[in-house]
Design a protein around this motif. Structure first.
Motif, PDB file in Angstrom:
ATOM      1  N   CYS A   1      59.309 131.965  39.993  1.00 37.88           N
ATOM      2  CA  CYS A   1      60.396 130.997  40.192  1.00 37.88           C
ATOM      3  C   CYS A   1      59.845 129.569  40.230  1.00 37.88           C
ATOM      4  O   CYS A   1      58.831 129.302  40.861  1.00 37.88           O
ATOM      5  CB  CYS A   1      61.107 131.318  41.505  1.00 37.88           C
ATOM      6  SG  CYS A   1      62.386 130.135  41.982  1.00 37.88           S
ATOM      7  N   ASP A   2      60.529 128.665  39.519  1.00 35.30           N
ATOM      8  CA  ASP A   2      60.090 127.264  39.459  1.00 35.30           C
ATOM      9  C   ASP A   2      60.380 126.486  40.739  1.00 35.30           C
ATOM     10  O   ASP A   2      59.949 125.339  40.885  1.00 35.30           O
ATOM     11  CB  ASP A   2      60.782 126.539  38.287  1.00 35.30           C
ATOM     12  CG  ASP A   2      60.124 126.848  36.953  1.00 35.30           C
ATOM     13  OD1 ASP A   2      58.895 127.136  36.961  1.00 35.30           O
ATOM     14  OD2 ASP A   2      60.806 126.805  35.927  1.00 35.30           O
ATOM     15  N   TYR A   3      61.121 127.074  41.654  1.00 37.66           N
ATOM     16  CA  TYR A   3      61.378 126.336  42.886  1.00 37.66           C
ATOM     17  C   TYR A   3      60.081 126.225  43.674  1.00 37.66           C
ATOM     18  O   TYR A   3      59.409 127.238  43.886  1.00 37.66           O
ATOM     19  CB  TYR A   3      62.442 127.024  43.734  1.00 37.66           C
ATOM     20  CG  TYR A   3      62.707 126.253  44.999  1.00 37.66           C
ATOM     21  CD1 TYR A   3      63.503 125.116  44.970  1.00 37.66           C
ATOM     22  CD2 TYR A   3      62.105 126.622  46.203  1.00 37.66           C
ATOM     23  CE1 TYR A   3      63.712 124.376  46.115  1.00 37.66           C
ATOM     24  CE2 TYR A   3      62.315 125.880  47.349  1.00 37.66           C
ATOM     25  CZ  TYR A   3      63.120 124.755  47.298  1.00 37.66           C
ATOM     26  OH  TYR A   3      63.314 124.017  48.432  1.00 37.66           O
ATOM     27  N   PRO A   4      59.735 124.991  44.103  1.00 33.80           N
ATOM     28  CA  PRO A   4      58.460 124.798  44.793  1.00 33.80           C
ATOM     29  C   PRO A   4      58.304 125.746  45.979  1.00 33.80           C
ATOM     30  O   PRO A   4      59.173 125.792  46.851  1.00 33.80           O
ATOM     31  CB  PRO A   4      58.531 123.340  45.276  1.00 33.80           C
ATOM     32  CG  PRO A   4      59.467 122.675  44.330  1.00 33.80           C
ATOM     33  CD  PRO A   4      60.480 123.727  43.956  1.00 33.80           C
ATOM     34  N   GLY A   5      57.205 126.507  45.954  1.00 34.83           N
ATOM     35  CA  GLY A   5      56.900 127.378  47.083  1.00 34.83           C
ATOM     36  C   GLY A   5      57.536 128.751  47.010  1.00 34.83           C
ATOM     37  O   GLY A   5      57.210 129.618  47.810  1.00 34.83           O
ATOM     38  N   CYS A   6      58.403 128.988  46.038  1.00 33.68           N
ATOM     39  CA  CYS A   6      59.048 130.304  45.944  1.00 33.68           C
ATOM     40  C   CYS A   6      58.173 131.240  45.125  1.00 33.68           C
ATOM     41  O   CYS A   6      57.677 130.870  44.068  1.00 33.68           O
ATOM     42  CB  CYS A   6      60.423 130.193  45.296  1.00 33.68           C
ATOM     43  SG  CYS A   6      61.299 131.768  45.190  1.00 33.68           S
ATOM     44  N   THR A   7      57.971 132.449  45.611  1.00 35.11           N
ATOM     45  CA  THR A   7      57.098 133.393  44.920  1.00 35.11           C
ATOM     46  C   THR A   7      57.885 134.512  44.249  1.00 35.11           C
ATOM     47  O   THR A   7      57.310 135.438  43.700  1.00 35.11           O
ATOM     48  CB  THR A   7      56.089 134.019  45.906  1.00 35.11           C
ATOM     49  OG1 THR A   7      56.811 134.591  46.988  1.00 35.11           O
ATOM     50  CG2 THR A   7      55.123 132.971  46.433  1.00 35.11           C
ATOM     51  N   ALA A   8      59.201 134.445  44.309  1.00 34.21           N
ATOM     52  CA  ALA A   8      60.016 135.458  43.631  1.00 34.21           C
ATOM     53  C   ALA A   8      59.866 135.287  42.118  1.00 34.21           C
ATOM     54  O   ALA A   8      59.435 134.234  41.645  1.00 34.21           O
ATOM     55  CB  ALA A   8      61.474 135.315  44.041  1.00 34.21           C
TER      56      ALA A   8
END
Ligand SMILES: [Zn+2]
Length: 175
Positions: A2-9
């Motif tokens: 996932c491109d959201y900063p800090g998301c590892t999904a």
């Protein structure tokens, strides 16, 4: 990822990087594509870089809870999504719920009596009324008292709907 900063999904859902880069995509997890989708109007006028900076600073994105029904399907890739939460394929059901909820309270019972769903037009109501009046007319039922009572109820329902539509000519004409 996932491109959201800090998301590892895993980033399975794509969304355009900005209004001017509609063919370049972020890849998000389901939660974050929804968050991005919900914020799309807020990002209006921002460049892709500004949007990315906004993503980084926006802590409100962490573990959001999303009210059902509020989410558009603008950027959700339906094939990839397979609608795990049934928020996409239920558009028709939601429209029906909304129509029911928008039925003027004074017309709920009359419309049920006539077997109609809001919204209705005067023509629809007239046609249905004629059918019912014919079917439940005492003469067509051997002078049956119960039929007479049913016809009274139908008459009242018809009058209520007609009065309502006459008071709101805009709706009656729009239908
Ligand atoms: Zn994510």
């Amino acid at each position: 990822m996932c491109d959201y900063p800090g998301c590892t999904a895993s980033g399975e859902y794509r969304a355009p990087k900005s209004r001017t880069l509609l063919d370049q995509y972020f890849w998000f997890c389901l939660d974050h594509v929804r968050a991005y989708n919900a914020k799309w109007d807020f990002y209006k006028g921002m460049s892709a870089g500004q949007i990315e900076a906004q993503l980084r600073s926006d802590t409100g994105w962490q573990r959001p809870t999303w009210p059902l029904g509020r989410l558009g399907a603008r950027f959700l890739d339906e094939d990839a999504l397979r609608d795990p939460l049934h928020v996409l394929a239920t558009g028709r059901a939601r429209a029906a719920d909304r129509a029911r909820a928008e039925t003027p309270p004074d017309l709920r019972e009359p419309l049920t009596t006539l077997g109609l769903d809001w919204p209705v037009t005067l023509d629809t109501v007239k046609t249905r009324y004629k059918e019912l009046a014919k079917r439940h007319h005492p003469d067509a039922n051997g002078g049956d008292r119960a039929a007479e009572e049913r016809l009274k109820t139908i008459n009242l329902a018809y009058a209520a709907v007609r009065t309502h539509l006459a008071a709101e000519p805009r709706l009656a004409a729009a239908g």
